[in-house]
Design a protein around this motif. Structure first.
Motif, short mmCIF file in Angstrom:
data_model
loop_
_atom_site.label_atom_id
_atom_site.label_comp_id
_atom_site.label_asym_id
_atom_site.label_seq_id
_atom_site.Cartn_x
_atom_site.Cartn_y
_atom_site.Cartn_z
N PHE A 131 -6.74 -2.13 -2.42
CA PHE A 131 -6.33 -2.05 -1.04
C PHE A 131 -7.45 -1.81 -0.07
O PHE A 131 -7.34 -2.50 0.77
CB PHE A 131 -5.26 -0.91 -1.36
CG PHE A 131 -3.85 -1.46 -1.83
CD1 PHE A 131 -3.07 -2.32 -1.18
CD2 PHE A 131 -3.64 -0.89 -2.90
CE1 PHE A 131 -1.81 -2.57 -1.84
CE2 PHE A 131 -2.48 -1.02 -3.54
CZ PHE A 131 -1.44 -1.88 -2.95
N ASN B 2 -7.63 1.50 -5.70
CA ASN B 2 -7.47 2.35 -4.36
C ASN B 2 -9.12 2.99 -4.63
O ASN B 2 -8.76 4.21 -4.40
CB ASN B 2 -6.49 3.01 -4.24
CG ASN B 2 -6.32 3.49 -2.95
OD1 ASN B 2 -6.99 2.85 -1.79
ND2 ASN B 2 -5.50 4.65 -2.81
N GLU C 141 0.22 6.17 -7.41
CA GLU C 141 -1.22 6.56 -7.74
C GLU C 141 -1.23 7.78 -8.58
O GLU C 141 -2.14 8.13 -9.23
CB GLU C 141 -1.74 6.83 -6.26
CG GLU C 141 -3.33 6.92 -6.44
CD GLU C 141 -4.03 7.07 -5.19
OE1 GLU C 141 -3.22 7.30 -4.16
OE2 GLU C 141 -5.10 6.45 -4.86
N HIS D 174 -6.72 2.73 -11.78
CA HIS D 174 -6.66 3.12 -10.41
C HIS D 174 -8.25 2.80 -9.91
O HIS D 174 -8.19 2.68 -8.52
CB HIS D 174 -6.64 4.82 -10.50
CG HIS D 174 -5.22 5.24 -10.84
ND1 HIS D 174 -4.64 5.02 -11.93
CD2 HIS D 174 -4.51 5.75 -10.12
CE1 HIS D 174 -3.49 5.48 -11.72
NE2 HIS D 174 -3.25 5.96 -10.94
N TRP E 72 2.38 1.76 -3.51
CA TRP E 72 1.11 2.02 -4.17
C TRP E 72 1.39 3.65 -4.14
O TRP E 72 0.94 4.21 -5.30
CB TRP E 72 -0.02 1.54 -3.87
CG TRP E 72 -1.16 2.28 -4.46
CD1 TRP E 72 -2.04 3.47 -3.86
CD2 TRP E 72 -1.72 2.21 -5.53
NE1 TRP E 72 -2.91 3.88 -4.72
CE2 TRP E 72 -2.97 3.23 -5.83
CE3 TRP E 72 -1.38 1.78 -6.83
CZ2 TRP E 72 -3.57 3.28 -7.04
CZ3 TRP E 72 -2.08 1.79 -8.03
CH2 TRP E 72 -3.17 2.55 -8.06
N GLN E 73 1.44 4.32 -3.13
CA GLN E 73 1.30 5.88 -2.92
C GLN E 73 2.33 6.69 -4.06
O GLN E 73 2.09 7.66 -4.49
CB GLN E 73 1.73 6.21 -1.54
CG GLN E 73 0.88 5.76 -0.37
CD GLN E 73 -0.60 5.92 -0.96
OE1 GLN E 73 -1.20 7.05 -1.40
NE2 GLN E 73 -1.35 4.92 -0.36
N TYR F 226 0.92 -1.17 -0.09
CA TYR F 226 -0.09 0.16 -0.06
C TYR F 226 0.78 1.34 -0.06
O TYR F 226 0.78 2.14 -0.82
CB TYR F 226 -0.81 -0.16 1.43
CG TYR F 226 -2.32 0.70 0.88
CD1 TYR F 226 -2.59 1.44 0.11
CD2 TYR F 226 -3.22 0.25 2.03
CE1 TYR F 226 -3.62 2.05 -0.24
CE2 TYR F 226 -4.65 1.17 1.96
CZ TYR F 226 -4.86 1.82 0.77
OH TYR F 226 -5.90 2.39 0.61
N GLU G 105 -8.47 6.91 4.36
CA GLU G 105 -7.77 5.62 3.50
C GLU G 105 -7.32 4.80 4.76
O GLU G 105 -6.78 5.12 5.60
CB GLU G 105 -6.53 6.39 2.99
CG GLU G 105 -6.06 5.47 1.67
CD GLU G 105 -4.90 5.98 0.99
OE1 GLU G 105 -4.18 7.05 1.49
OE2 GLU G 105 -4.43 5.56 -0.11
N TYR H 65 -11.80 4.25 -2.29
CA TYR H 65 -12.32 3.95 -0.92
C TYR H 65 -13.20 5.19 -0.79
O TYR H 65 -13.19 6.21 -1.16
CB TYR H 65 -11.24 4.11 0.10
CG TYR H 65 -10.17 5.12 -0.11
CD1 TYR H 65 -9.13 5.30 -1.00
CD2 TYR H 65 -10.36 6.46 0.67
CE1 TYR H 65 -8.33 6.42 -1.01
CE2 TYR H 65 -9.56 7.40 0.64
CZ TYR H 65 -8.49 7.67 -0.13
OH TYR H 65 -7.46 8.58 -0.43
#
Lengths: 456, 375
Positions: free
Chosen positions: B143, B112, B95, B108, B91-92, B88, B252, B114
């Motif tokens: 995620f 992620n 993104e 995308h 992933w940042q 995760y 998140e 949410y």
């Protein structure tokens, strides 16, 4: 004085120049409409947005939805009838009304050259452009080889106003001494073949183009008026407009200006064009030469009513661009008196404006997501123009009130960057825009500009 | 007439003359900025390494998942949880890149989105074997869905493990967990392979200034992500900036309850590093020192706007400090002291203005607005 005036009004000129202008203008408009349509802009600009920005005093303009296409069709055919000179007077009136109506539908798309087309077509209503080499003349079997000189002169004067006011607007410290905004625009043209990666990046080129642009605008009308420099001037016109067309996304405007400036040439030149067109028509449509109707030649009335309207209209045109003088603050910043003044390609301005909806009693608030209501194009335009910000704030206020929100107040948080300066706050955060009314008065809630731009 | 020409020539000569002296000290470089070099740096040293890192982290997640599924116990739950967190975090850095294959396959939306919809997840589990790529499942995958599957199924770890062991639907839970991980892995591989096989060349050669060129779309997407994906989604929306009330359940990693701050900081670092062209190194354990390559920062400097570049960096730093003041768990932060959240939002917001107004103005790129005429 009156004698001179009367003598002037009695002067005549050939009717061919006005006929050529009519044909050129009509065909250009036909082409513009097809181009606009084919790019999908009718849908994007006039139909898909939920909300349209309207001009002060023209809020009554009705949105037509899918009928907007019909309006464009009407506009197209009226332009075509103008070109061929069939039922000219009605055609040009319909063209002026339909085109102007389209422009009034969405203020966010205001462009000086659309305004020019409205102004130009309005003047054409009062000019005898259909008396020569036109369907009207062919059908009525009447032709007027001579028309009063003031009719073509009024077009020359209008074009001169456009150029000279555009030139005067360039006399400011950003344009001349910082080469702004060309210094921003030109380096980004690095894709251009031959000049993109070298000349467009050069500091001196930015300055040379700023200064020559200003000098061009201020001198070109005079160069066109004098016979000796006319061809040279016309070559400059073509070069300048084609060059700006290459550099900037300005659509049809350059071609319209090139065609319009043909008016400065003598009737003999236009007669040559007309005979060329005649020959082409004969070649393609097999029109028989010997069946050409004998046209009765009649004198055009000396002092028609149109003259006075044109005089008043041109006088207004001369005054309107100076109305900014009635407002305090920097014109480029507040844009009070910016439109309708031939301030063409004059500044690079970008903004970022978000809106806060506050409950006046509880002080609860939330921010608006602009893309819920505006297209990205509208958002871009709204973000740096105070009148659009105000109109949108009212729309938001009405929208959230109708959604059941209570005591709605609308505050804008806005940052704007002008000509490469670092962005600064634009709108007073403490002013509830929902309470402010649109008017011709100065908008006190626009924060003062932190810098100074000297000039006209 | 002659006078006019004379004046024109005089004026132009004067300007050129004045200008020559000026150029010696503060004119911009006459060398054209190498945009392609910038794109190559972005692709080679930031984008592709970030995808590779995520891909590796997802490999580890796949093996942790296999271990957990074969024997669901507390140790293995903690193992997969830590693999999830590492992935995760990785992933940042990815993104913010939404171009090429990622954009095409709506990557995308499947990684992620949410808050995740636990009703959809539970329905999918009950039905078994659903199409996870379906748009209706965008809020039931990626995620956030794993966040729920690993932390949110029950309130205690023992009860969570029981979902995978003694629950009547235990097999379905295992399958859903496995499907989620495998989908993320295969999507990421698809995107990464596209970059390494063909898209890199397309991207780096697309340096023209048009609305559809790689460089312009990338800059637009980058700013859009910073404004929406980072500023709004991670901070602004939970803090209630876009709604009448706060929405703490929209943070998140809501079910994990400990890492929303870590993830936000990772995302902010990734954005700032990309702005500065800093080579992606991934974990702090990586021994190689990050180096700086050609970047937006350099481009601004080339255009005589190094003041803007440093202002942007200063504001990024201030935003980071504001985020560091927050609770690890943004859910708590919103509920206890939301003012700190909105202050972090405001600090992030100042950079939006600098990127979207100032930087875009200086770059003067054709943006993806309606392609209308100007005048």
């Amino acid at each position: 004085m009156e004698k001179i005036l009367n003598r002037y009004l009695k002067q005549e000129t050939g009717a061919a120049p006005l006929a050529i202008i009519r044909i050129g203008f009509g065909l250009m408009m036909c082409f513009s409409i097809i181009r606009f349509w084919s790019k999908g802009w009718i849908e994007k600009i006039y139909i898909s947005p939920k909300f349209h920005f309207s001009y002060y005093g023209f809020e009554w303009v009705q949105y037509l939805g899918d009928y907007t296409y019909l309006l464009f069709i009407i506009c197209f055919f009226s332009a075509f009838f103008v070109a061929i000179g069939y039922k000219y007077r009605i055609a040009i009136i319909i063209f002026f009304l339909s085109f102007t109506y389209i422009e009034l539908l969405e203020k966010a798309t205001y462009l000086n050259h659309y305004y020019f087309i409205s102004v130009f077509s309005f003047m054409l209503i009062f000019l005898p452009a259909h008396l020569y080499f036109s369907a009207d003349s062919f059908i009525s079997k009447k032709t007027y080889p001579k028309i009063p000189k003031w009719t073509t002169d009024s077009i020359k004067l209008l074009l001169s106003i456009v150029y000279i006011y555009a030139g005067l607007a360039k006399i400011n410290s950003d344009w001349l001494f910082k080469a702004m905004p060309l210094k921003i625009w030109l380096p980004s043209k690095y894709d251009l073949p031959l000049i993109g990666e070298n000349l467009m990046q050069e500091n001196w080129v930015h300055f040379a183009m700023s200064w020559s642009g200003m000098i061009y605008d201020l001198t070109i009308p005079f160069l066109l008026f004098y016979r000796k420099t006319r061809w040279f001037a016309f070559a400059l016109v073509v070069f300048f407009h084609v060059f700006t067309r290459v550099l900037f996304p300005i659509g049809m405007f350059p071609y319209i200006m090139i065609i319009s400036s043909l008016i400065f040439f003598d009737a003999s030149f236009h007669n040559k064009i007309i005979s060329l067109i005649r020959r082409l028509l004969q070649f393609f449509f097999k029109l028989k030469l010997n069946k050409k109707p004998v046209l009765e030649k009649i004198q055009y009335p000396k002092k028609p009513k149109g003259l006075y309207i044109v005089i008043v209209f041109l006088a207004i045109q001369l005054l309107i661009p100076f109305r900014y003088g009635l407002y305090p603050g920097e014109l480029f910043w507040t844009e009070e008196g910016y439109r309708f003044s031939w301030r063409v390609m004059l500044m690079e301005k970008m903004g970022y404006t978000t809106f806060k909806i506050v409950n006046g009693k509880t002080q609860d608030f939330f921010y608006v997501n602009n893309s819920d209501f505006l297209t990205s194009f509208q958002e871009k335009q709204m973000s740096f123009q105070p009148d659009l910000i105000l109109e949108y704030a009212h729309y938001l206020g009405d929208h959230f009130t109708s959604q059941g929100h209570k005591n709605v107040k609308v505050f804008a948080e806005s940052y704007v960057a002008l000509n490469g300066r670092i962005s600064q706050p634009f709108i007073r955060k403490d002013v509830d825009l929902y309470k402010e009314k649109e008017s011709f008065k100065h908008k006190y809630w626009v924060l003062p500009f932190n810098d100074e731009i000297k000039g006209l | 007439m002659l006078k006019n020409i004379f004046l024109s020539i005089l004026a132009i000569t004067l300007i050129i003359a004045c200008n020559d002296t000026e150029e010696i000290d503060n004119g911009p470089n006459n060398d054209d900025f190498n945009r392609q070099g910038m794109l190559i740096n972005l692709a080679d040293n930031i984008i592709i390494p970030a995808y590779q890192n995520l891909n590796t982290k997802l490999d580890l997640l796949v093996s942790s998942k296999d271990i957990f599924i074969s024997s669901p116990n507390l140790d293995n739950l903690n193992l997969i949880r830590s693999s999830w967190l590492n992935a995760y975090k990785s992933w940042q850095s990815v993104e913010m890149i939404n171009i090429g294959k990622a954009e095409e396959i709506l990557y995308h939306y499947q990684m992620n989105i949410y808050p995740t919809d636990i009703n959809d997840i539970e329905n999918n589990i009950a039905i078994g074997n659903v199409d996870l790529t379906h748009p209706n499942n965008n809020d039931a995958v990626g995620f956030p869905a794993l966040d729920y599957m690993l932390f949110g199924l029950e309130t205690t770890d023992t009860a969570i493990i029981q979902k995978y062991t003694s629950n009547v639907d235990a097999e379905n839970y295992k399958m859903y967990l496995s499907d989620l991980v495998m989908q993320m892995k295969s999507l990421t591989e698809l995107v990464l392979n596209d970059w390494t096989s063909s898209y890199k060349d397309i991207f780096t050669s697309s340096s023209s200034n048009s609305a559809t060129s790689g460089v312009n779309m990338f800059i637009n997407d980058f700013i859009f992500y910073y404004e929406k994906g980072l500023r709004a989604n991670k901070i602004g929306i939970p803090a209630g900036n876009f709604s009448a009330t706060t929405l703490p359940e929209k943070v998140e990693a809501f079910y994990n309850k400990e890492v929303s701050k870590i993830l936000s900081l990772e995302a902010l670092n990734a954005v700032q590093d990309l702005f500065n062209g800093k080579t992606y190194v991934g974990d702090s354990s990586n021994p190689s020192q990050p180096s700086l390559g050609s970047s937006f920062n350099d481009y601004l400097t080339y255009l005589d706007k190094s003041d803007l570049a440093s202002l942007i960096n200063d504001k990024f730093d201030i935003a980071r400090q504001k985020i560091q003041l927050l609770d690890n768990n943004f859910f708590n932060q919103v509920n206890t002291d939301n003012v700190k959240m909105t202050q972090a939002y405001d600090a992030l917001q100042t950079v939006v203005v600098l990127l979207k107004v100032d930087m875009l103005q200086v770059f003067n790129i054709s943006v993806d607005y309606v392609d209308a005429d100007g005048d």
